[in-house]
Design an enzyme around this catalytic site. Structure first.
Site, PDB file in Angstrom:
ATOM      1  N   GLU A 180       0.818  -1.208   0.000  1.00 61.39           N
ATOM      2  CA  GLU A 180       0.000   0.000   0.000  1.00 61.39           C
ATOM      3  C   GLU A 180       0.857   1.265   0.000  1.00 61.39           C
ATOM      4  O   GLU A 180       0.558   2.241  -0.695  1.00 61.39           O
ATOM      5  CB  GLU A 180      -0.922   0.009   1.234  1.00 61.39           C
ATOM      6  CG  GLU A 180      -1.878  -1.179   1.298  1.00 61.39           C
ATOM      7  CD  GLU A 180      -1.331  -2.352   2.085  1.00 61.39           C
ATOM      8  OE1 GLU A 180      -2.109  -2.993   2.794  1.00 61.39           O
ATOM      9  OE2 GLU A 180      -0.108  -2.638   1.985  1.00 61.39           O
ATOM     10  N   ALA A 183      11.573 -37.480  -6.125  1.00 55.50           N
ATOM     11  CA  ALA A 183      11.636 -38.023  -7.477  1.00 55.50           C
ATOM     12  C   ALA A 183      11.806 -39.532  -7.358  1.00 55.50           C
ATOM     13  O   ALA A 183      12.638 -40.014  -6.580  1.00 55.50           O
ATOM     14  CB  ALA A 183      12.810 -37.419  -8.241  1.00 55.50           C
ATOM     15  N   SER A 220      21.274 -42.144  -7.123  1.00 53.40           N
ATOM     16  CA  SER A 220      20.002 -41.517  -7.496  1.00 53.40           C
ATOM     17  C   SER A 220      20.170 -40.494  -8.621  1.00 53.40           C
ATOM     18  O   SER A 220      19.231 -39.770  -8.936  1.00 53.40           O
ATOM     19  CB  SER A 220      19.390 -40.815  -6.266  1.00 53.40           C
ATOM     20  OG  SER A 220      20.250 -39.787  -5.800  1.00 53.40           O
ATOM     21  N   ASP A 262      24.898 -36.953  -1.157  1.00 51.18           N
ATOM     22  CA  ASP A 262      24.719 -36.195  -2.408  1.00 51.18           C
ATOM     23  C   ASP A 262      25.391 -34.829  -2.418  1.00 51.18           C
ATOM     24  O   ASP A 262      25.545 -34.227  -3.482  1.00 51.18           O
ATOM     25  CB  ASP A 262      23.221 -36.003  -2.698  1.00 51.18           C
ATOM     26  CG  ASP A 262      22.497 -37.321  -2.892  1.00 51.18           C
ATOM     27  OD1 ASP A 262      23.166 -38.321  -3.220  1.00 51.18           O
ATOM     28  OD2 ASP A 262      21.263 -37.357  -2.715  1.00 51.18           O
TER      29      ASP A 262
END
Length: 359
Positions: free
Chosen positions: A55, A157, A171, A203
């Protein structure tokens, strides 16, 4: 003005608000459009937490007098002093005579108070137009204040047989490049992204948005024994929360804290999800995207505290009883299994994404 005109300008406010995505947390996404004689004379959106609200941005953009104008906002103007002054007061002082907003603000500091303040000043107020769209836009903000906990989304996934990695932990990559790229963009919609320490050690993920102009989410690591390697990519800066337990090495905890990382210690051997989310609420974390791995995802599924699911599937069969899938205790019967609602789908080459809500 008729309903279709109100909807037109509110849709513009909703679209404007999206420009603040990834920057406004823990505040909501808000856009504002000021209209006079059926023409837009000012507009703005909330850029970042701590900066002026939508605003005020719209009022500051004015080149002509706002007296007698209408302001369209997707969320009720605030009426309290926070990091910025109350927007309702600024609207009153501007001479605006009509306020149209899609929804009341669920924050108890605001809820209804802004509208009452405007009405007492003689300003006409209308609430509820495009409310469904406004709530969807700020679903994380509404959940945080109405359910008193962060909004929880999980993302994974998997192959067609539900495996997220081989028995040896491989993976990379189950899904195609375009699916993975889209998956990274999901992070900008959440204040924090969460993984377990096993994902970090196996990972070494980045967990960032990796897009220019977008803010990386807070990285949260569940690490009961504080095994996280100090050279992990997730520790590239101090925008990190590490949740651990009394089993953690105190010297390592102190070292991480000396480097500027936030370490939350739970006085137990295991971190329970309800207890963990209560601490996140105190720290004003309004939304979390849980990315895994299998054990972490299973803990959230078992807790029953999930709001949204992003499930990517590739046309691949991995097999193997020891291959990684969503862990945990699981459901005893199919009847009690989590069934998603309001489902939508996206396709990425030969991969599919299913998006759905739990409630």
């Amino acid at each position: 003005m008729n309903m279709s005109t109100d909807e037109f300008f509110l849709k513009r406010a909703l679209n404007l608000s999206k420009k603040g995505l990834s920057w406004t947390n823990p505040n909501p996404l808000v856009g504002a459009v000021i209209v006079k004689n059926n023409s837009i004379i000012g507009q703005g959106f909330h850029h970042q937490a701590g900066l002026p609200h939508a605003e005020i941005e719209a009022l500051n953009s004015l080149k002509v007098d706002a007296k007698g104008a209408t302001i369209y906002i997707n969320l009720e103007p605030c009426a309290h002093f926070g990091k910025t002054p109350p927007c309702a007061e600024a609207i009153i002082k501007s001479g605006i005579k009509k306020v149209v907003c899609s929804s009341l603000d669920p924050n108890p500091k605001v809820n209804g108070k802004g509208i009452v303040k405007l009405q007492k000043a003689g300003i006409k107020t209308f609430v509820g137009i495009l409310e469904k769209e406004a709530r969807k836009l700020n679903e994380t903000f509404f959940t945080f204040h109405e359910r008193k906990r962060p909004f929880i989304a999980i993302k994974f996934a998997a192959s067609l047989d539900g495996k997220m990695a081989t028995s040896g932990g491989d993976s990379k990559w189950i899904t195609c490049e375009s699916a993975r790229k889209y998956a990274r963009t999901l992070r900008e919609a959440y204040q924090a992204v969460l993984v377990g320490v096993n994902t970090v050690t196996l990972d070494n993920p980045n967990l960032g948005v990796r897009m220019k102009g977008k803010k990386d989410p807070i990285r949260i690591i569940l690490d009961p024994k504080l095994r996280i390697p100090l050279k992990s990519q997730v520790l590239r800066d101090t925008n990190v929360i590490i949740a651990t337990t009394t089993r953690a090495d105190k010297a390592k905890k102190e070292h991480l804290e000396s480097l500027g990382f936030r370490v939350l210690v739970f006085n137990s051997n295991h971190i329970t999800i309800p207890q963990f989310l209560s601490v996140l609420r105190v720290n004003e974390i309004i939304s979390v995207l849980v990315e895994g791995g299998g054990k972490t995802l299973g803990n959230f599924v078992d807790s029953g505290i999930i709001d949204k699911v992003y499930a990517f599937h590739a046309p691949t069969l991995i097999g193997g009883s020891r291959a990684v899938s969503i862990g945990g205790i699981g459901t005893a019967t199919i009847e009690k299994a989590i069934r998603l609602k309001n489902i939508s789908y996206k396709r990425f080459d030969d991969n599919f994404l299913t998006i759905g809500y739990v409630n």
